[in-house]
Design an enzyme around this catalytic site. Structure first.
Site, mmCIF file in Angstrom:
data_model
loop_
_atom_site.group_PDB
_atom_site.id
_atom_site.type_symbol
_atom_site.label_atom_id
_atom_site.label_comp_id
_atom_site.label_asym_id
_atom_site.label_seq_id
_atom_site.Cartn_x
_atom_site.Cartn_y
_atom_site.Cartn_z
ATOM 1 N N TYR A 173 53.160 -26.550 -31.122
ATOM 2 C CA TYR A 173 53.337 -27.688 -32.005
ATOM 3 C C TYR A 173 54.690 -28.361 -31.721
ATOM 4 O O TYR A 173 55.429 -27.936 -30.830
ATOM 5 C CB TYR A 173 53.185 -27.259 -33.461
ATOM 6 C CG TYR A 173 51.774 -26.816 -33.781
ATOM 7 C CD1 TYR A 173 50.710 -27.713 -33.656
ATOM 8 C CD2 TYR A 173 51.492 -25.516 -34.186
ATOM 9 C CE1 TYR A 173 49.398 -27.315 -33.932
ATOM 10 C CE2 TYR A 173 50.194 -25.111 -34.458
ATOM 11 C CZ TYR A 173 49.155 -26.013 -34.325
ATOM 12 O OH TYR A 173 47.864 -25.623 -34.580
ATOM 13 N N ARG A 221 59.558 -19.769 -37.172
ATOM 14 C CA ARG A 221 58.507 -19.097 -36.409
ATOM 15 C C ARG A 221 58.565 -19.603 -34.977
ATOM 16 O O ARG A 221 58.429 -20.806 -34.721
ATOM 17 C CB ARG A 221 57.117 -19.347 -36.992
ATOM 18 C CG ARG A 221 56.090 -18.376 -36.398
ATOM 19 C CD ARG A 221 54.735 -18.466 -37.042
ATOM 20 N NE ARG A 221 54.036 -17.182 -36.935
ATOM 21 C CZ ARG A 221 52.735 -17.011 -37.085
ATOM 22 N NH1 ARG A 221 51.960 -18.037 -37.383
ATOM 23 N NH2 ARG A 221 52.190 -15.818 -36.981
ATOM 24 N N CYS A 346 37.088 -11.531 -33.431
ATOM 25 C CA CYS A 346 36.036 -12.341 -32.800
ATOM 26 C C CYS A 346 36.390 -13.821 -32.789
ATOM 27 O O CYS A 346 35.852 -14.585 -31.983
ATOM 28 C CB CYS A 346 34.705 -12.120 -33.504
ATOM 29 S SG CYS A 346 34.633 -12.800 -35.184
ATOM 30 N N CYS A 363 35.155 -16.084 -42.276
ATOM 31 C CA CYS A 363 35.311 -14.824 -41.557
ATOM 32 C C CYS A 363 33.924 -14.287 -41.249
ATOM 33 O O CYS A 363 33.058 -14.252 -42.135
ATOM 34 C CB CYS A 363 36.107 -13.807 -42.366
ATOM 35 S SG CYS A 363 36.231 -12.187 -41.548
#
Length: 645
Positions: A173, A221, A346, A363
């Site tokens: 980003y 972050r 997944c 999910c």
């Protein structure tokens, strides 16, 4: 009962006291209203996550500028109109006894929404690695405006009651784009070597610190390593991070990669071990003495406790595990961790649904996630007799949810075991956890009183005789055998016959179909050692996209193993030792071939729907019995059918 004494210790971040070391990282949900305000669904989702007991919560990406939003439903903080909803977020988290930091975000070029509108900006006019579209290069005025907006977002956060702010300088980003030579080719003061490219981030940090004061926690972050060839590394970040701390950073959130990094490392698939990248947090701890958060497919609080005890990190972020089962920490502390749904990595309901499909969070193994507003918590008003026909992921989920709501459930599975095609998928490299999930789900279904009848194929006569009140038809798909000359020869078999062990793998294998089943079968064949394989696919390009994390890993392994892949090819005939194919109208003979494996997929197996309709029996058709799709669609439809009863 376990105390997880290291993980459960409190920690201070500047003047902020956090009760334990468990972090809910800032995962995008796109559950907000279309105008970027907080919705009731946002609050319900967050409340359920915080019930995990995590000490520190990071609110998902929150836009500081309208042109920085990755999606119209992304939460915003760039105008006062957002504040009433954001106060609800803060109150919800504080009511649970946790602290909350809001992540201030600008997407830069990594927004399909902004790119399509021609509004995306970036350090340089270089195409997005994900979306292959080119943003506008930022002017100095643009840079000053964005810096100002980060500061304004931070002061709004403080006034709203957040316990701190985080600058999102990771995952490709805007702030991390300035750090990367793959996005920043500027020749002015914001380009150059790694420290010069850090200037924009430092100026944003300085402005935020100026606006919020000295006593307010600021986290950053970072993608500590880009994991892109020619990109910056953890060694580079060891030069950068001390500068960030010097300019007011109170905590480092040590993530990795970008959404354009090979292997989908930011949303690591099942191939990666839990906690695989905590070493990056340790690299940051070597050069600064502020708290550092470790990240990287954590699913097990006991492993996290060990990492903190070793000094690898000060806090541990559990991202997708909070989607799969927010009760994982409680289960561990109460001594029954086996009751936890463990994330399968997944990426179907999270990364793929959000970034690729522009949908809302889900999910694949927890249908409550993202649907907290409609998830029924009380027993049904009337207990009904329910038959679930088919014991794959959709059928098992339907049976579990129906039984949880108080219905009398019988589950019928014609095979000897439940699981459907997941049983086959669990045999391929790295996917054994899928089988573990099916085993746990089957056990919990039985524990709820569902009568599970395996080896029983339901017939029309059985339905007419028993006349169940409700039927959930989860009969999946049936194998497709293409009408090709020689398909009935002895050395021809279906991929499922290979994966279930009924047929041994040949030496020179040709697989017809390069979808997920075909590619995973090729992966399985190569794992047997000493085999060679060729994939033949009718489509002109691979059906399994490399942008999906598991897809990238599959393509990489097969390429490394020398698997030949032929696209735009139709099998015209099969001989004893060869296969004839037509590639773009040109005939070829592939040899030697001592085994042909058919992996062209399945077609819906829903023949029983006719008799259910004729008999007037209320019924639902779900999963692959409707159309061949993924786990997330099967489990979602199974759950919704049970809730609707």
């Amino acid at each position: 009962m376990s105390t997880l004494k290291h993980l459960m210790q409190p920690i201070s971040i500047r003047n902020l006291e956090v009760a334990n070391r468990i972090v809910i990282p800032p995962m995008g949900t796109f559950l907000g209203n279309d105008d970027g305000t907080v919705s009731d669904a946002s609050i319900a989702y967050l409340k359920r996550r915080v019930q995990s007991g995590a000490g520190l919560v990071f609110q998902e990406i929150t836009a500081i500028h309208p042109r920085g939003a990755a999606n119209p439903a992304q939460l915003g903080i760039y105008e006062d109109r957002f504040l009433p909803g954001l106060r609800r977020v803060v109150e919800t988290v504080h009511e649970q006894g946790s602290k909350i930091i809001v992540q201030l975000h600008h997407a830069g070029r990594e927004s399909l929404y902004q790119l399509q509108r021609g509004e995306a900006i970036a350090p340089s006019a270089i195409p997005s690695k994900v979306f292959r579209m080119t943003p506008k290069e930022m002017t100095i005025e643009d840079i000053k405006e964005v810096i100002k907006c980060f500061g304004e977002g931070a002061i709004r956060a403080r006034e709203t009651g957040y316990d701190g702010v985080e600058l999102h300088a990771a995952h490709g980003y805007l702030l991390s784009q300035f750090l990367s030579v793959h996005a920043n080719r500027r020749s002015d003061e914001y380009g150059g070597d790694i420290l010069q490219r850090t200037r924009f981030l430092i100026e944003v940090l300085a402005e935020v610190r100026r606006r919020v004061g000295e006593d307010y926690p600021i986290s950053i972050r970072l993608s500590v390593d880009e994991f892109i060839e020619g990109g910056y590394t953890a060694d580079d970040m060891q030069l950068v991070v001390p500068e960030l701390v010097k300019h007011g950073c109170d905590m480092i959130h040590a993530s990795f990669g970008t959404h354009g990094s090979p292997a989908g490392i930011t949303q690591a698939p099942i191939e990666y071990q839990p906690g695989f990248n905590v070493w990056l947090a340790r690299k940051m701890k070597e050069v600064v003495d502020v708290p550092v958060i470790g990240v990287g497919r954590f699913t097990d609080p006991f492993l996290a406790d060990e990492c903190i005890a070793r000094g690898d990190a000060d806090l541990i972020a559990f991202g997708r595990q909070h989607l799969a089962d927010p009760d994982f920490l409680k289960n561990a502390l109460e001594g029954h961790p086996e009751d936890t749904w463990i994330c399968l990595a997944c990426n179907q309901g999270c990364f793929e649904r959000l970034l690729i499909e522009q949908g809302k969070i889900r999910c694949a193994i927890n249908p409550e996630t993202g649907q907290e507003m409609i998830y029924p918590r009380k027993p049904a008003g009337v207990s009904r007799q329910v038959w679930v026909i088919g014991g794959g992921p959709g059928g098992l989920t339907a049976a579990y949810e129906a039984a949880r709501l108080g219905h009398q459930v019988n589950l019928f599975e014609k095979e000897r075991e439940t699981g459907g095609q997941i049983r086959f998928a669990a045999q391929v490299p790295f996917k054994a956890p899928y089988g573990d999930w099916i085993n746990r789900l089957t056990a919990r279904v039985s524990k709820l009183g569902v009568e599970v009848k395996t080896g029983v194929e339901v017939t029309e006569a059985m339905i007419k005789q028993a006349k169940p009140e409700v039927v959930i038809l989860a009969t999946g798909g049936q194998k497709i055998t293409p009408p090709v000359e020689g398909v009935d020869l002895p050395h021809v078999c279906n991929a499922l016959d290979i994966l279930n062990g009924e047929r041994q793998v040949g030496e020179h294998v040709l697989i017809v179909g390069a979808g997920l089943i075909g590619m995973e079968t090729a992966d399985y064949v190569i794992a047997q050692g000493g085999k060679d394989a060729t994939l033949v696919e009718q489509l002109g390009k691979p059906p399994v996209r490399r942008i999906s994390s598991h897809g990238y890993m599959l393509h990489s392994r097969l390429k490394e193993a020398g698997v030949k892949q032929i696209y735009g090819a139709t099998v015209t005939s099969i001989q004893d030792n060869s296969v004839s194919v037509s590639v773009n109208g040109q005939e070829q003979v592939l040899a030697p071939v001592d085994q042909v494996i058919i992996a062209v997929g399945t077609r819906p197996n829903n023949d029983l729907a006719r008799v259910l309709k004729t008999e007037g029996i209320r019924h639902y058709v779900i999963g692959d019995a409707v159309e061949t799709r993924r786990i997330v669609e099967a489990t979602d439809e199974g759950a919704r059918a049970a809730w609707d009863i």
